[in-house]
Scaffold this motif. Structure first.
Motif, PDB file in Angstrom:
ATOM      1  N   PHE A 157     -15.895 -55.264  62.977  1.00  0.00           N
ATOM      2  CA  PHE A 157     -15.019 -54.532  63.891  1.00  0.00           C
ATOM      3  C   PHE A 157     -15.534 -54.612  65.328  1.00  0.00           C
ATOM      4  CE2 PHE A 157     -13.660 -51.506  60.249  1.00  0.00           C
ATOM      5  CZ  PHE A 157     -12.789 -52.478  59.765  1.00  0.00           C
ATOM      6  N   GLY A 158     -16.759 -55.102  65.488  1.00  0.00           N
ATOM      7  CA  GLY A 158     -17.299 -55.276  66.817  1.00  0.00           C
ATOM      8  C   GLY A 158     -17.693 -53.979  67.492  1.00  0.00           C
ATOM      9  N   ALA A 159     -17.960 -52.950  66.698  1.00  0.00           N
ATOM     10  CA  ALA A 159     -18.376 -51.655  67.247  1.00  0.00           C
ATOM     11  C   ALA A 159     -19.721 -51.293  66.649  1.00  0.00           C
ATOM     12  CB  ALA A 159     -17.315 -50.595  66.962  1.00  0.00           C
ATOM     13  N   ASP A 160     -19.893 -50.069  66.223  1.00  0.00           N
ATOM     14  CA  ASP A 160     -21.149 -49.626  65.612  1.00  0.00           C
ATOM     15  C   ASP A 160     -21.345 -50.339  64.278  1.00  0.00           C
ATOM     16  OD1 ASP A 160     -23.229 -48.195  64.358  1.00  0.00           O
ATOM     17  OD2 ASP A 160     -22.706 -46.370  65.452  1.00  0.00           O
ATOM     18  N   PRO A 161     -22.485 -51.009  64.044  1.00  0.00           N
ATOM     19  CA  PRO A 161     -22.731 -51.658  62.753  1.00  0.00           C
ATOM     20  C   PRO A 161     -22.624 -50.690  61.578  1.00  0.00           C
ATOM     21  CG  PRO A 161     -24.350 -52.376  64.360  1.00  0.00           C
ATOM     22  CD  PRO A 161     -23.580 -51.267  65.005  1.00  0.00           C
ATOM     23  N   ALA A 162     -22.895 -49.406  61.825  1.00  0.00           N
ATOM     24  CA  ALA A 162     -22.785 -48.420  60.751  1.00  0.00           C
ATOM     25  C   ALA A 162     -21.343 -48.274  60.287  1.00  0.00           C
ATOM     26  CB  ALA A 162     -23.330 -47.069  61.222  1.00  0.00           C
ATOM     27  N   LEU A 163     -20.395 -48.455  61.209  1.00  0.00           N
ATOM     28  CA  LEU A 163     -18.978 -48.412  60.828  1.00  0.00           C
ATOM     29  C   LEU A 163     -18.646 -49.585  59.921  1.00  0.00           C
ATOM     30  CD1 LEU A 163     -16.100 -47.286  61.080  1.00  0.00           C
ATOM     31  CD2 LEU A 163     -15.848 -48.630  63.188  1.00  0.00           C
ATOM     32  N   ASP A 164     -19.114 -50.783  60.289  1.00  0.00           N
ATOM     33  CA  ASP A 164     -18.905 -51.951  59.422  1.00  0.00           C
ATOM     34  C   ASP A 164     -19.486 -51.703  58.039  1.00  0.00           C
ATOM     35  OD1 ASP A 164     -17.784 -53.149  61.599  1.00  0.00           O
ATOM     36  OD2 ASP A 164     -19.264 -54.757  61.787  1.00  0.00           O
ATOM     37  N   ALA A 165     -20.699 -51.172  57.987  1.00  0.00           N
ATOM     38  CA  ALA A 165     -21.368 -50.956  56.704  1.00  0.00           C
ATOM     39  C   ALA A 165     -20.594 -49.969  55.841  1.00  0.00           C
ATOM     40  CB  ALA A 165     -22.796 -50.457  56.934  1.00  0.00           C
ATOM     41  N   SER A 166     -20.076 -48.906  56.444  1.00  0.00           N
ATOM     42  CA  SER A 166     -19.310 -47.913  55.686  1.00  0.00           C
ATOM     43  C   SER A 166     -18.025 -48.518  55.131  1.00  0.00           C
ATOM     44  CB  SER A 166     -18.970 -46.711  56.576  1.00  0.00           C
ATOM     45  OG  SER A 166     -20.122 -45.985  56.912  1.00  0.00           O
ATOM     46  N   VAL A 167     -17.357 -49.334  55.956  1.00  0.00           N
ATOM     47  CA  VAL A 167     -16.101 -49.939  55.523  1.00  0.00           C
ATOM     48  C   VAL A 167     -16.341 -50.968  54.423  1.00  0.00           C
ATOM     49  CG1 VAL A 167     -14.191 -51.404  56.270  1.00  0.00           C
ATOM     50  CG2 VAL A 167     -14.910 -49.465  57.675  1.00  0.00           C
ATOM     51  N   VAL A 168     -17.395 -51.763  54.539  1.00  0.00           N
ATOM     52  CA  VAL A 168     -17.722 -52.741  53.495  1.00  0.00           C
ATOM     53  C   VAL A 168     -17.994 -52.033  52.171  1.00  0.00           C
ATOM     54  CG1 VAL A 168     -19.449 -54.416  52.730  1.00  0.00           C
ATOM     55  CG2 VAL A 168     -18.528 -54.549  55.052  1.00  0.00           C
ATOM     56  N   ALA A 169     -18.755 -50.944  52.214  1.00  0.00           N
ATOM     57  CA  ALA A 169     -19.053 -50.203  50.989  1.00  0.00           C
ATOM     58  C   ALA A 169     -17.776 -49.652  50.369  1.00  0.00           C
ATOM     59  CB  ALA A 169     -20.029 -49.070  51.294  1.00  0.00           C
ATOM     60  N   ALA A 170     -16.895 -49.104  51.207  1.00  0.00           N
ATOM     61  CA  ALA A 170     -15.637 -48.560  50.694  1.00  0.00           C
ATOM     62  C   ALA A 170     -14.745 -49.662  50.133  1.00  0.00           C
ATOM     63  CB  ALA A 170     -14.907 -47.810  51.804  1.00  0.00           C
ATOM     64  N   ALA A 171     -14.695 -50.814  50.836  1.00  0.00           N
ATOM     65  CA  ALA A 171     -13.863 -51.925  50.369  1.00  0.00           C
ATOM     66  C   ALA A 171     -14.358 -52.464  49.037  1.00  0.00           C
ATOM     67  CB  ALA A 171     -13.843 -53.032  51.421  1.00  0.00           C
ATOM     68  N   ARG A 172     -15.674 -52.542  48.869  1.00  0.00           N
ATOM     69  CA  ARG A 172     -16.224 -53.010  47.592  1.00  0.00           C
ATOM     70  C   ARG A 172     -15.864 -52.045  46.466  1.00  0.00           C
ATOM     71  NH1 ARG A 172     -21.863 -55.232  50.182  1.00  0.00           N
ATOM     72  NH2 ARG A 172     -21.326 -57.450  50.071  1.00  0.00           N
ATOM     73  N   ALA A 173     -15.963 -50.753  46.730  1.00  0.00           N
ATOM     74  CA  ALA A 173     -15.626 -49.769  45.706  1.00  0.00           C
ATOM     75  C   ALA A 173     -14.142 -49.837  45.356  1.00  0.00           C
ATOM     76  CB  ALA A 173     -15.994 -48.371  46.190  1.00  0.00           C
ATOM     77  N   MET A 174     -13.288 -49.974  46.357  1.00  0.00           N
ATOM     78  CA  MET A 174     -11.855 -50.040  46.100  1.00  0.00           C
ATOM     79  C   MET A 174     -11.463 -51.332  45.397  1.00  0.00           C
ATOM     80  SD  MET A 174     -10.455 -48.275  49.617  1.00  0.00           S
ATOM     81  CE  MET A 174      -8.737 -48.135  49.132  1.00  0.00           C
ATOM     82  N   LEU A 175     -12.155 -52.423  45.719  1.00  0.00           N
ATOM     83  CA  LEU A 175     -11.898 -53.681  45.024  1.00  0.00           C
ATOM     84  C   LEU A 175     -12.274 -53.562  43.559  1.00  0.00           C
ATOM     85  CD1 LEU A 175     -11.069 -56.651  45.082  1.00  0.00           C
ATOM     86  CD2 LEU A 175     -13.380 -57.225  45.819  1.00  0.00           C
ATOM     87  N   ASP A 176     -13.391 -52.904  43.300  1.00  0.00           N
ATOM     88  CA  ASP A 176     -13.836 -52.724  41.913  1.00  0.00           C
ATOM     89  C   ASP A 176     -12.818 -51.922  41.109  1.00  0.00           C
ATOM     90  OD1 ASP A 176     -15.875 -53.265  39.991  1.00  0.00           O
ATOM     91  OD2 ASP A 176     -16.499 -51.182  40.116  1.00  0.00           O
ATOM     92  N   LEU A 177     -12.128 -50.970  41.773  1.00  0.00           N
ATOM     93  CA  LEU A 177     -11.155 -50.116  41.106  1.00  0.00           C
ATOM     94  C   LEU A 177      -9.724 -50.636  41.221  1.00  0.00           C
ATOM     95  CD1 LEU A 177     -12.502 -46.646  42.313  1.00  0.00           C
ATOM     96  CD2 LEU A 177     -12.729 -47.622  40.023  1.00  0.00           C
ATOM     97  N   GLY A 178      -9.530 -51.687  42.048  1.00  0.00           N
ATOM     98  CA  GLY A 178      -8.185 -52.188  42.269  1.00  0.00           C
ATOM     99  C   GLY A 178      -7.325 -51.240  43.072  1.00  0.00           C
ATOM    100  N   ARG A 179      -7.919 -50.483  43.995  1.00  0.00           N
ATOM    101  CA  ARG A 179      -7.200 -49.479  44.776  1.00  0.00           C
ATOM    102  C   ARG A 179      -6.857 -50.003  46.171  1.00  0.00           C
ATOM    103  NH1 ARG A 179      -8.953 -44.222  42.979  1.00  0.00           N
ATOM    104  NH2 ARG A 179      -8.630 -44.199  40.706  1.00  0.00           N
ATOM    105  N   THR A 180      -5.801 -49.438  46.749  1.00  0.00           N
ATOM    106  CA  THR A 180      -5.383 -49.726  48.110  1.00  0.00           C
ATOM    107  C   THR A 180      -5.105 -48.412  48.817  1.00  0.00           C
ATOM    108  OG1 THR A 180      -4.466 -51.940  47.712  1.00  0.00           O
ATOM    109  CG2 THR A 180      -3.471 -50.683  49.483  1.00  0.00           C
TER     110      THR A 180
END
Length: 406
Positions: A157-180
């Motif tokens: 996202f080109g902002a705080d790396p912590a924001l990227d890390a939080s979004v990646v973690a959430a995206a991985r969890a949602m991918l594992d569950l098949g959620r949107t």
């Protein structure tokens, strides 16, 4: 968006400019779920749909504007009142639609993965600081059964790396569950207790390979079940131990036809199945059914149904209990299979079976809508999120709704 991966492949490869409109939030009796998308090419060609016709014209104009300006926009469409020319949803629902010009390499990578049936999650900023809106992070390729951390994340996202890390973690969890769904975060990646002007609203869309339909028993009813399963988007396997019946000629609509004992086949693929898998047991022969159901009912699947009379069902349950199946496990068996539609033909029976499959998956009551109350469109429960801020705008026109029955 990700469901259009195949349709958009030619545009991507040819370098054709196009704009993409994606449903990111729904409310009430909205006709399409989050992730539904419409794309408009530079020549005016349209693929996909966001509403079944209600707001397609207005969204088309938003896409044309985005193609020219390159500016992404989040637009809300609500109920259209008695004014026949108002843009909105006659069903009384609400749609938040994010529109952006395509070209972001990270989004393109997500679409390419979806085209190849690789599990993928695409996280896009749909509201927040202008410099971030439209930025994307993609998580691609965690193998089935693998730890989500084995997937590969690209983009920033080109902002705080912590924001990227939080979004990646959430995206991985949602991918594992098949959620949107949507998530609203503070610029440092934390979830804020209250909304703030600099909040970042992220839409995470996931796509996994098609769900599996396993049809055991190569009888005439199986051909109709296979056709309907194919129509509904399942990857269909027909299996029977009798080689003379399990043939490609008899089941041209199946993705694969397997000659094997049903329980042995299921055991060989059990670790590749997930909670979306549907199993229909159509053999009504104890030597096939009992060992197969003994395994199937111990797996975490969407639906397991078995054909047969009520007497056959009771005899089958007795045998299953004798070999150790628990009451809770046997209670998951849908038998006699299907809903009471008075079905007689193979096609009517297939309709009865899939009506029960859908009701089981969505929590529908299977009652006539005219006798029921509450929402018409059922959806899986999702964690509550704050609604994204939207741009206030009244587009000039819209074609008449295509479906007045919602």
């Amino acid at each position: 968006m990700l469901d259009l991966g195949t349709e958009l492949a030619a545009w991507r490869r040819a370098g054709t400019p196009y704009a993409l409109a994606t449903v990111v939030r729904v409310g009430g009796s909205a006709p399409r779920p989050p992730g539904a998308a419409l794309a408009v090419g530079a020549d005016g060609t349209v693929v996909g749909s966001v509403s079944g016709g209600c707001v397609e014209g207005a969204v088309y104009e938003l896409c044309r504007e985005a193609l020219e300006s390159g500016t992404p926009v989040l637009q809300r469409f609500g109920y259209s009142d008695e004014d026949a020319f108002a843009v909105g949803l006659t069903c009384g629902g609400i749609l938040d639609i994010f529109v952006q010009r395509a070209g972001d390499a990270t989004v393109e990578a997500a679409l390419a993965a979806a085209e190849r049936d690789i599990p993928v999650a695409a996280a896009r900023v749909v509201a927040g600081p202008a410099a971030l809106v439209g930025r994307a992070i993609t998580v691609v390729g965690a193998a089935r059964g693998a730890h989500p951390a084995e997937s590969v994340a690209t983009g920033t996202f080109g902002a705080d790396p912590a924001l990227d890390a939080s979004v990646v973690a959430a995206a991985r969890a949602m991918l594992d569950l098949g959620r949107t769904g949507l998530s609203t975060l503070r610029p440092d990646g934390r979830a804020g207790p209250e909304s703030a002007p600099d909040d970042v609203t992220v839409f995470v869309e996931t796509r996994t390979p098609p769900p599996r339909l396993l049809v055991y028993g190569a009888i005439d009813f199986a051909a109709a079940v296979t056709r309907m399963g194919n129509l509904l988007g399942y990857r269909v396997t027909v299996c029977d131990a009798r080689e003379v019946f399990a043939t490609r000629r008899r089941f041209p609509d199946a993705d694969e036809v397997v000659v094997d004992w049903p329980h042995r086949h299921l055991a060989s693929i059990a670790d590749t199945l997930d909670a979306r898998t549907v199993i229909t047991v159509l053999t009504h022969d104890p030597k096939f059914d009992v060992p197969l159901l003994d395994l199937a009912l111990r797996l975490d699947l969407s639906y397991v149904g078995a054909m047969g009379s009520r007497r056959t069902h009771e005899a089958r349950l007795t045998r299953l209990r004798e070999i150790g199946l628990t009451e809770a496990e046997s209670a998951a068996l849908h038998s006699p299979i299907g809903l009471d539609l008075g079905a007689r033909t193979p096609e009517e029976t297939a309709l009865s079976i899939f009506a029960e499959v859908v009701a089981t998956r969505t929590g529908g009551t299977a009652r006539p809508l005219r006798t029921a109350t509450g929402p018409i469109h059922h959806a899986a429960a999702r964690p509550a999120t704050r609604a994204a801020p939207v741009r206030s705008r009244t587009p000039p026109s819209c074609e008449p709704p295509l479906d007045q029955r919602r």
